[in-house]
Design a protein around this motif. Structure first.
Motif, short mmCIF file in Angstrom:
data_model
loop_
_atom_site.label_atom_id
_atom_site.label_comp_id
_atom_site.label_asym_id
_atom_site.label_seq_id
_atom_site.Cartn_x
_atom_site.Cartn_y
_atom_site.Cartn_z
N MET A 1 0.83 -1.20 0.00
CA MET A 1 0.00 0.00 0.00
C MET A 1 0.87 1.26 0.00
SD MET A 1 -3.06 1.24 2.56
CE MET A 1 -1.99 1.27 3.99
N VAL A 2 1.91 1.27 0.82
CA VAL A 2 2.81 2.42 0.85
C VAL A 2 3.49 2.61 -0.50
CG1 VAL A 2 4.92 3.35 1.88
CG2 VAL A 2 3.17 2.31 3.34
N ALA A 3 3.89 1.51 -1.14
CA ALA A 3 4.49 1.60 -2.47
C ALA A 3 3.48 2.17 -3.47
CB ALA A 3 4.97 0.22 -2.94
N HIS A 4 2.21 1.77 -3.33
CA HIS A 4 1.16 2.29 -4.20
C HIS A 4 1.00 3.80 -4.01
CE1 HIS A 4 -2.75 2.76 -6.18
NE2 HIS A 4 -3.17 3.34 -5.08
N LEU A 5 1.01 4.25 -2.75
CA LEU A 5 0.86 5.68 -2.47
C LEU A 5 2.04 6.47 -3.03
CD1 LEU A 5 -0.48 5.58 1.20
CD2 LEU A 5 -1.77 6.08 -0.88
N ALA B 1 -3.87 11.30 0.51
CA ALA B 1 -3.20 10.04 0.84
C ALA B 1 -4.12 9.11 1.62
CB ALA B 1 -1.91 10.31 1.63
N VAL B 2 -4.87 9.66 2.57
CA VAL B 2 -5.78 8.84 3.37
C VAL B 2 -6.91 8.29 2.49
CG1 VAL B 2 -7.48 8.86 5.24
CG2 VAL B 2 -5.23 9.88 5.58
N VAL B 3 -7.47 9.14 1.64
CA VAL B 3 -8.53 8.67 0.76
C VAL B 3 -8.01 7.59 -0.18
CG1 VAL B 3 -10.04 9.32 -1.17
CG2 VAL B 3 -9.89 10.79 0.85
N GLU B 4 -6.83 7.81 -0.76
CA GLU B 4 -6.25 6.82 -1.67
C GLU B 4 -5.93 5.52 -0.92
OE1 GLU B 4 -5.32 5.25 -5.21
OE2 GLU B 4 -6.08 7.29 -4.91
N GLY B 5 -5.44 5.66 0.32
CA GLY B 5 -5.16 4.47 1.12
C GLY B 5 -6.42 3.69 1.45
N GLY C 1 -2.99 1.09 17.41
CA GLY C 1 -1.57 1.43 17.43
C GLY C 1 -0.88 1.03 16.14
N TYR C 2 -1.24 -0.15 15.62
CA TYR C 2 -0.67 -0.60 14.35
C TYR C 2 -1.11 0.33 13.23
CZ TYR C 2 0.72 -3.70 10.57
OH TYR C 2 1.31 -4.22 9.44
N GLY C 3 -2.37 0.77 13.27
CA GLY C 3 -2.85 1.69 12.26
C GLY C 3 -2.09 3.01 12.28
N ALA C 4 -1.77 3.49 13.49
CA ALA C 4 -1.01 4.74 13.60
C ALA C 4 0.40 4.57 13.03
CB ALA C 4 -0.94 5.18 15.06
N LEU C 5 1.01 3.42 13.29
CA LEU C 5 2.33 3.15 12.71
C LEU C 5 2.26 3.12 11.19
CD1 LEU C 5 3.65 0.33 15.10
CD2 LEU C 5 4.52 2.68 14.90
N MET C 6 1.19 2.56 10.66
CA MET C 6 0.99 2.51 9.22
C MET C 6 0.89 3.92 8.64
SD MET C 6 -2.20 0.80 7.14
CE MET C 6 -3.35 1.99 7.85
N LEU C 7 0.12 4.79 9.32
CA LEU C 7 -0.03 6.16 8.85
C LEU C 7 1.30 6.90 8.83
CD1 LEU C 7 -3.36 7.18 10.63
CD2 LEU C 7 -3.01 6.84 8.17
N ARG C 8 2.15 6.62 9.80
CA ARG C 8 3.45 7.29 9.83
C ARG C 8 4.31 6.94 8.62
NH1 ARG C 8 3.06 5.49 15.34
NH2 ARG C 8 2.38 7.22 16.68
N ARG C 9 4.01 5.82 7.99
CA ARG C 9 4.77 5.43 6.81
C ARG C 9 4.25 6.08 5.53
NH1 ARG C 9 5.47 -0.78 6.07
NH2 ARG C 9 6.72 0.09 4.36
N PHE C 10 3.10 6.73 5.61
CA PHE C 10 2.55 7.39 4.43
C PHE C 10 3.53 8.45 3.94
CE2 PHE C 10 -2.33 6.73 4.31
CZ PHE C 10 -2.17 5.39 4.58
N ASP D 1 -2.90 13.08 17.13
CA ASP D 1 -3.90 13.11 16.05
C ASP D 1 -3.85 11.83 15.23
OD1 ASP D 1 -4.78 15.77 16.61
OD2 ASP D 1 -2.96 16.51 15.65
N LEU D 2 -2.65 11.28 15.01
CA LEU D 2 -2.52 10.07 14.20
C LEU D 2 -3.21 8.89 14.87
CD1 LEU D 2 1.13 10.22 12.80
CD2 LEU D 2 -1.02 10.62 11.59
N THR D 3 -3.15 8.83 16.19
CA THR D 3 -3.83 7.74 16.90
C THR D 3 -5.35 7.86 16.73
OG1 THR D 3 -2.06 7.60 18.54
CG2 THR D 3 -4.19 6.65 19.14
N GLY D 4 -5.87 9.07 16.88
CA GLY D 4 -7.31 9.27 16.67
C GLY D 4 -7.71 9.00 15.23
N LEU D 5 -6.88 9.45 14.29
CA LEU D 5 -7.17 9.20 12.88
C LEU D 5 -7.17 7.71 12.58
CD1 LEU D 5 -7.59 10.15 9.98
CD2 LEU D 5 -5.10 10.47 9.80
N ALA D 6 -6.22 6.99 13.17
CA ALA D 6 -6.15 5.54 12.95
C ALA D 6 -7.42 4.86 13.44
CB ALA D 6 -4.93 4.95 13.66
N GLU D 7 -7.96 5.31 14.58
CA GLU D 7 -9.20 4.71 15.10
C GLU D 7 -10.37 4.97 14.16
OE1 GLU D 7 -12.16 4.67 18.99
OE2 GLU D 7 -10.22 5.69 19.11
#
Length: 207
Positions: free
Chosen positions: A79-83, A94-98, A135-144, A157-163
């Protein structure tokens, strides 16, 4: 560690044993489906006793969870490679595309689809909104490939966004609508209701 069975090739370490159990479970699921795969099936696939499998995993759902987790790690890389390949740099885009990538790809991924097929707490549902999953979702977002800080989106904010993403993704995957939205309509929905919150995060931050 017991060295009986294992097709005549006993594992050298506990870590190797666990991985071979996970790989054997994935093969059994490919043949029988997740609902019909049992610890006995896995033990037979490996040429060991059920007790040998129990030494490393207490329940079949624990093994299936590991199968899904390993599939998820590979999925995030793609997914990160796709982005990166899409050239998006704006956090909202990026979030919409993800999200689009997840909704369209997860149902076709055998290991990721396990998360949808299981009808217990490890399925997408309650399991998708645990602290570990968020928490895993937040780590994923940090790789965007975006500059979150420049957009005014901090660590909290990333933790809330991940939820929010996990909850929304859960709903879209389990209940795609009737009839299901095509890509154009789904993207329009996300851009209308999700993207604006990411373009002005300071206006929506909880005190």
């Amino acid at each position: 560690m017991a060295h009986h069975g294992w097709g005549g090739r006993p594992p050298a370490t506990d870590a190797e044993a666990r991985q071979r159990i996970v790989d054997a479970t994935a093969r059994c699921i490919d043949r029988h489906g997740v609902a019909k795969t049992t610890l006995s099936d896995v033990a037979t696939e490996l040429g060991v006793t059920r007790q040998t499998v129990y030494r490393h995993f207490a329940r079949i759902s624990d093994i299936v969870g590991e199968v899904a987790a390993q599939g998820a790690a590979s999925f995030v890389d793609r997914m990160v490679a796709h982005l990166r390949g899409s050239g998006v740099r704006d956090p909202a885009e990026a979030v919409v595309e993800g999200m689009m990538f997840c909704v369209r790809t997860i149902p076709t991924e055998p290991r990721l689809s396990l998360l949808l097929q299981l009808k217990d707490s490890s399925a997408f549902g309650r399991g998708a909104t645990t602290a570990d999953a968020i928490g895993y979702g937040a780590l994923m977002l940090r790789r965007f490939p975006v500059d979150w800080d420049a957009a005014g989106i901090g660590e909290d904010d990333l933790t809330g966004l991940a939820e929010i993403i996990m909850r929304l993704l859960t709903s879209l995957l389990q209940n795609p609508g009737e009839p299901p939205r095509d890509d154009e309509r789904l993207r329009a929905l996300l851009e209308r209701w999700l993207a604006p919150a990411l373009r002005q995060p300071s206006l929506h931050r909880v005190p």
